[in-house]
Design an enzyme around this catalytic site. Structure first.
Site, PDB file in Angstrom:
ATOM      1  N   SER A  39      29.006  47.949  31.398  1.00  0.00           N
ATOM      2  CA  SER A  39      27.556  48.059  31.167  1.00  0.00           C
ATOM      3  C   SER A  39      27.204  49.332  30.403  1.00  0.00           C
ATOM      4  CB  SER A  39      26.770  47.959  32.472  1.00  0.00           C
ATOM      5  OG  SER A  39      27.353  48.750  33.479  1.00  0.00           O
ATOM      6  N   HIS A  94      32.550  42.335  36.614  1.00  0.00           N
ATOM      7  CA  HIS A  94      31.792  43.595  36.692  1.00  0.00           C
ATOM      8  C   HIS A  94      30.744  43.420  37.803  1.00  0.00           C
ATOM      9  CE1 HIS A  94      30.253  47.402  35.501  1.00  0.00           C
ATOM     10  NE2 HIS A  94      29.602  47.090  34.387  1.00  0.00           N
ATOM     11  N   HIS A 126      40.230  47.818  40.787  1.00  0.00           N
ATOM     12  CA  HIS A 126      39.386  48.622  39.895  1.00  0.00           C
ATOM     13  C   HIS A 126      40.188  49.092  38.696  1.00  0.00           C
ATOM     14  CE1 HIS A 126      36.426  51.555  38.504  1.00  0.00           C
ATOM     15  NE2 HIS A 126      35.567  50.818  39.195  1.00  0.00           N
ATOM     16  N   ASP A 149      31.447  46.650  45.274  1.00  0.00           N
ATOM     17  CA  ASP A 149      30.837  45.350  45.539  1.00  0.00           C
ATOM     18  C   ASP A 149      31.297  44.694  46.831  1.00  0.00           C
ATOM     19  OD1 ASP A 149      29.288  45.377  43.244  1.00  0.00           O
ATOM     20  OD2 ASP A 149      30.945  44.668  42.016  1.00  0.00           O
TER      21      ASP A 149
HETATM   22  N1  NMX Z   1      42.360  39.811  43.050  1.00  0.00           N
HETATM   23  C1  NMX Z   1      43.366  39.193  42.394  1.00  0.00           C
HETATM   24  N2  NMX Z   1      43.982  39.678  41.300  1.00  0.00           N
HETATM   25  C2  NMX Z   1      43.585  40.876  40.887  1.00  0.00           C
HETATM   26  C3  NMX Z   1      42.575  41.616  41.543  1.00  0.00           C
HETATM   27  C4  NMX Z   1      41.949  41.023  42.656  1.00  0.00           C
HETATM   28  N3  NMX Z   1      40.941  41.617  43.290  1.00  0.00           N
HETATM   29  N4  NMX Z   1      42.409  42.778  40.869  1.00  0.00           N
HETATM   30  C5  NMX Z   1      43.276  42.765  39.833  1.00  0.00           C
HETATM   31  N5  NMX Z   1      43.983  41.621  39.845  1.00  0.00           N
HETATM   32  C6  NMX Z   1      44.931  41.149  38.843  1.00  0.00           C
HETATM   33  C7  NMX Z   1      44.228  41.046  37.495  1.00  0.00           C
HETATM   34  O1  NMX Z   1      43.473  39.845  37.405  1.00  0.00           O
HETATM   35  C8  NMX Z   1      45.389  41.123  36.522  1.00  0.00           C
HETATM   36  O2  NMX Z   1      45.987  39.838  36.493  1.00  0.00           O
HETATM   37  P1  NMX Z   1      46.503  39.186  35.100  1.00  0.00           P
HETATM   38  O3  NMX Z   1      47.489  40.158  34.535  1.00  0.00           O
HETATM   39  O4  NMX Z   1      47.119  37.898  35.561  1.00  0.00           O
HETATM   40  O5  NMX Z   1      45.298  39.020  34.246  1.00  0.00           O
HETATM   41  C9  NMX Z   1      46.341  42.084  37.234  1.00  0.00           C
HETATM   42  O6  NMX Z   1      45.938  42.116  38.612  1.00  0.00           O
HETATM   43  C10 NMX Z   1      46.289  43.473  36.670  1.00  0.00           C
HETATM   44  O7  NMX Z   1      44.933  43.920  36.685  1.00  0.00           O
HETATM   45  P2  NMX Z   1      44.577  45.421  37.066  1.00  0.00           P
HETATM   46  O8  NMX Z   1      45.230  46.316  36.078  1.00  0.00           O
HETATM   47  O9  NMX Z   1      44.875  45.677  38.499  1.00  0.00           O
HETATM   48  O10 NMX Z   1      42.995  45.423  36.960  1.00  0.00           O
HETATM   49  P3  NMX Z   1      42.047  45.555  35.683  1.00  0.00           P
HETATM   50  O11 NMX Z   1      41.829  46.997  35.409  1.00  0.00           O
HETATM   51  O12 NMX Z   1      42.512  44.716  34.551  1.00  0.00           O
HETATM   52  O13 NMX Z   1      40.708  44.879  36.215  1.00  0.00           O
HETATM   53  C11 NMX Z   1      39.027  44.453  37.855  1.00  0.00           C
HETATM   54  C12 NMX Z   1      39.879  45.527  37.157  1.00  0.00           C
HETATM   55  C13 NMX Z   1      37.966  45.159  38.684  1.00  0.00           C
HETATM   56  C14 NMX Z   1      38.331  43.610  36.776  1.00  0.00           C
HETATM   57  C15 NMX Z   1      39.936  43.589  38.734  1.00  0.00           C
HETATM   58  O14 NMX Z   1      40.504  44.383  39.752  1.00  0.00           O
HETATM   59  C16 NMX Z   1      39.202  42.411  39.358  1.00  0.00           C
HETATM   60  O15 NMX Z   1      39.087  41.371  38.693  1.00  0.00           O
HETATM   61  N6  NMX Z   1      38.682  42.547  40.627  1.00  0.00           N
HETATM   62  C17 NMX Z   1      37.892  41.522  41.255  1.00  0.00           C
HETATM   63  C18 NMX Z   1      36.487  41.490  40.652  1.00  0.00           C
HETATM   64  C19 NMX Z   1      35.686  42.695  41.072  1.00  0.00           C
HETATM   65  O16 NMX Z   1      35.655  43.099  42.227  1.00  0.00           O
HETATM   66  N7  NMX Z   1      34.967  43.277  40.102  1.00  0.00           N
HETATM   67  C20 NMX Z   1      34.046  44.369  40.410  1.00  0.00           C
HETATM   68  C21 NMX Z   1      34.420  45.685  39.773  1.00  0.00           C
HETATM   69  C22 NMX Z   1      33.454  46.761  40.180  1.00  0.00           C
HETATM   70  N8  NMX Z   1      32.113  46.589  39.621  1.00  0.00           N
HETATM   71  O17 NMX Z   1      31.188  46.664  40.313  1.00  0.00           O
HETATM   72  O18 NMX Z   1      31.949  46.400  38.408  1.00  0.00           O
HETATM   73  C1  MLT Z   2      31.058  50.307  37.875  1.00  0.00           C
HETATM   74  O1  MLT Z   2      30.357  50.799  38.776  1.00  0.00           O
HETATM   75  O2  MLT Z   2      30.679  50.313  36.687  1.00  0.00           O
HETATM   76  C2  MLT Z   2      32.305  49.608  38.256  1.00  0.00           C
HETATM   77  O3  MLT Z   2      32.933  50.201  39.346  1.00  0.00           O
HETATM   78  C3  MLT Z   2      33.219  49.276  37.129  1.00  0.00           C
HETATM   79  C4  MLT Z   2      33.862  50.414  36.388  1.00  0.00           C
HETATM   80  O4  MLT Z   2      33.693  51.590  36.650  1.00  0.00           O
HETATM   81  O5  MLT Z   2      34.639  50.062  35.453  1.00  0.00           O
END
Ligand code: NMX
Ligand code: MLT
Length: 433
Positions: free
Chosen positions: A233, A263, A309, A373
Site C-alpha cells: 500500500s 496484504h 511476513h 491480521d
Molecule cells: N501459509 C502458507 N504458505 C505460506 C505462508 C502461510 N501463511 N506464508 C508464506 N508461505 C509460502 C509462500 O506462499 C511461498 O510459497 P511459494 O514459494 O509456493 O509461492 C513461500 O512460503 C515463501 O514465501 P515467504 O518468503 O515466506 O513469504 P513472502 O515474503 O513471499 O510473502 C506473505 C509474505 C505475508 C505474503 C505470506 O507470508 C502470506 O501469504 N501470508 C498469508 C497472508 C497474510 O497473512 N498476509 C498479511 C500480511 C500482513 N498484512 O497485513 O499485510
Molecule cells: C503491513 O502492515 O503493511 C504489512 O505487515 C505488510 C508489510 O509490511 O509488507
C-alpha cells in the site's frame, strides 16, 4: 499555538539541508546489491527507497520514529499522525490543534453519498471506500495549485492540506460505507470535539456503553498506521504520488493494493478461517483438530491467513498488542480463545510444512509467526462488528495516516518520480554466462 503546518514549515529546511549534504558526501556509495532471486522475488530485501516515518526490524517489528510500537501503544491516532510527520509526540495543545483541524474539514460532500448509494449492493466495502476517495479528487488543493503554477518548494503545503482534508473525512466516509453496505441506517455525522478514533467508533453506530470499543478503535488505528515504505500500500501510494498525482489518486491506489488477500484483506480472510474452524468442530477446537485443519488448508494449496511476513521474523508486535488487549477485555470469548489457540499450534504446523516444502525442492516459509491480521478480527467481532469483509476498511483508514505522511515528506524533499530499471530474462541469462 502552532499548527501542524507551522511545525513542519520550521522543520523542512533542515530536513532538506540534511539530505542535500548526505547526497553530496555519500551519494555515490552502495547500500544494496540485488541478486537474481530478488529481482524475480518481489524485490524482497532490496534497499532501494527512503522512508523516514518508520522502520520494520525483522527481529523487533514496527518502530515509529525511533519508538518501538508497544512503547507507544497508548498514543491516540492524532498523536501517531503527528509523530509520523514531525518525529515528535505532540503536547496536549498541539494534539488539540490537530483535532480542531479535523473538526473544520470533516464534512463530506453530498456527491460522495450519491456515488456510494448508486453502487451495486454487493460491492465489496473496500471497493466502496476506494471509489469514495477517488471521487473526491476534484477537491484536491494540490491539483489546483499545480494547475495555477507553484514552485517545487511549495509542493508539500497543498499536499498537507489534501492530507488533512482526506484524513478528516475518512472516518465519516468509512463508517458511511459500513452503514450503507450493511443496511445499518443512514451515515452518521462527525461530532466536533470528539477524537478521531472515538468519532469513527461512534459513527459506525456500534453500541459502546463502556467506551471499550472506542478504546479498541484507537489502538487499532494506532497499530495499522504505517509499516515503513516498501509494503504494497505505501509503496503503491508512493509510486503513484511520485508522478505528482495528488493524494486522492495516490491514497486510493495504495488502498487498492491493501485490498489484496496477501496484504490487508488477510484480516477478513483470517476471521473467516477462524469461524470456519469453529464451525467444523462446534466451538473452540482441540489442538489436534486445529493442527489437522491447518494442514488441510495448506495441502489444499492455500495460505494460512495472518501468518508469515515479508520482513518480520518474529511474532508481530501488533499481534502481541492485540492479544494483550483480548486477554484483558475478553479472555473467555470463544472466538478470541480460538485465535489464541491458533497461535499455540500454527507456527509449529508451518515449520513442519516448511520442512516438507524444502524436501520437495520448494522455498521455505520464511516466517512462521503471526502478523497484524491474525488477531484483530476476533476483537472487532466481540464488540459487534461482525461483517468481516469490512475489516480491511478499518485498516485503510489507519494506513492512510502512514501513506499521507510519507507522501507529504516526499513532496517536501522533492523526491524524484519512481522509475527503477527492469531487465529481461534474456538479459539475465546473458549476464550469467
Ligand atoms: N501459509 C502458507 N504458505 C505460506 C505462508 C502461510 N501463511 N506464508 C508464506 N508461505 C509460502 C509462500 O506462499 C511461498 O510459497 P511459494 O514459494 O509456493 O509461492 C513461500 O512460503 C515463501 O514465501 P515467504 O518468503 O515466506 O513469504 P513472502 O515474503 O513471499 O510473502 C506473505 C509474505 C505475508 C505474503 C505470506 O507470508 C502470506 O501469504 N501470508 C498469508 C497472508 C497474510 O497473512 N498476509 C498479511 C500480511 C500482513 N498484512 O497485513 O499485510
Ligand atoms: C503491513 O502492515 O503493511 C504489512 O505487515 C505488510 C508489510 O509490511 O509488507
Amino acid at each position: 499555538m502552532s499548527t501542524l503546518k507551522e511545525v513542519l514549515a520550521a522543520k523542512i529546511p533542515q530536513m532538506r539541508e540534511e539530505v542535500k549534504n548526505l547526497l553530496a558526501e555519500h551519494g555515490g556509495k552502495t547500500i544494496s546489491d540485488v541478486k537474481v532471486a530478488q529481482a524475480y522475488g518481489g524485490m524482497r530485501g532490496v534497499k532501494g527507497m527512503i522512508c523516514d516515518t518508520s522502520v520494520v526490524e525483522p527481529d523487533k517489528g514496527l518502530i515509529i520514529r525511533g519508538r518501538p510500537l508497544l512503547e507507544i501503544k497508548h498514543l491516540w491516532p492524532e498523536e501517531i499522525f503527528y509523530l509520523l510527520l514531525t518525529g515528535e509526540v505532540p503536547d496536549a495543545e498541539a494534539k488539540a490543534s490537530l483535532q480542531q483541524e479535523y473538526d473544520k474539514r470533516a464534512a463530506v460532500p453530498d456527491y460522495v453519498w450519491d456515488v456510494l448509494y448508486a453502487m451495486p449492493e454487493d460491492s465489496h466495502p473496500m471497493c466502496m471506500l476506494d471509489t469514495a476517495v477517488l471521487v473526491m479528487e476534484r477537491e484536491s488543493v494540490f491539483r489546483q495549485w499545480y494547475d495555477k503554477g507553484m514552485t517545487k518548494q511549495e509542493y508539500w503545503m497543498p499536499a498537507l492540506e489534501d492530507g488533512l482534508q482526506l484524513l478528516a473525512k475518512l472516518p465519516v466516509v468509512a463508517s458511511g460505507v459500513y452503514r450503507i453496505r450493511y443496511k445499518k441506517g443512514t451515515p452518521l455525522a462527525w461530532t466536533p470535539g470528539l477524537d478521531w478514533g472515538a468519532n469513527y467508533a461512534n459513527m459506525l453506530g456500534i453500541p459502546d456503553p463502556t467506551g471499550t470499543f472506542a478504546k479498541l478503535m484507537r489502538l487499532y488505528l494506532n497499530f495499522h498506521s504505517d509499516h515503513e515504505g516498501g509494503n504494497v500500500s505505501a509503496n503503491t501510494c508512493h509510486t503513484v504520488g511520485s508522478a505528482l498525482s495528488d493524494i486522492y489518486y495516490a491514497v486510493s491506489a495504495g488502498l487498492n493494493g491493501l485490498a489484496g488477500p496477501l496484504h490487508g484483506l488477510a484480516n477478513q480472510e483470517c476471521l473467516g478461517w477462524i469461524l470456519e474452524l469453529m464451525d467444523k468442530f462446534g466451538g473452540v477446537p482441540e489442538e489436534k483438530q486445529l493442527r489437522d485443519f491447518a494442514f488441510e488448508t495448506l495441502r489444499g494449496g492455500k495460505v494460512i491467513p495472518g501468518y508469515g511476513h515479508a520482513v518480520l521474523r518474529v511474532t508481530d508486535p501488533r499481534y502481541a498488542g492485540f492479544l494483550e488487549f483480548g486477554k484483558e477485555h475478553l479472555p473467555e470469548d470463544p472466538v478470541f480463545k480460538t485465535v489464541a489457540r491458533v497461535y499455540d499450534v500454527v507456527p509449529k504446523v508451518l515449520k513442519e510444512y516448511s520442512e516438507e516444502r524444502v524436501k520437495a525442492g520448494k522455498a521455505p516459509i520464511a516466517n512462521c509467526w503471526p502478523n497484524v491480521d491474525a488477531g484483530s478480527g476476533s476483537l472487532l467481532y466481540y464488540y459487534g462488528l461482525k461483517e468481516f469483509p469490512y475489516y480491511t476498511v478499518l485498516f485503510s483508514v489507519s494506513r492512510s495516516m502512514g501513506m499521507i505522511s510519507q507522501l507529504v515528506l516526499n513532496r517536501a524533499l522533492g523526491t524524484a518520480i519512481t522509475r527503477p530499471k527492469s531487465v529481461s530474462t534474456e538479459w539475465v541469462k546473458k549476464q550469467m554466462k
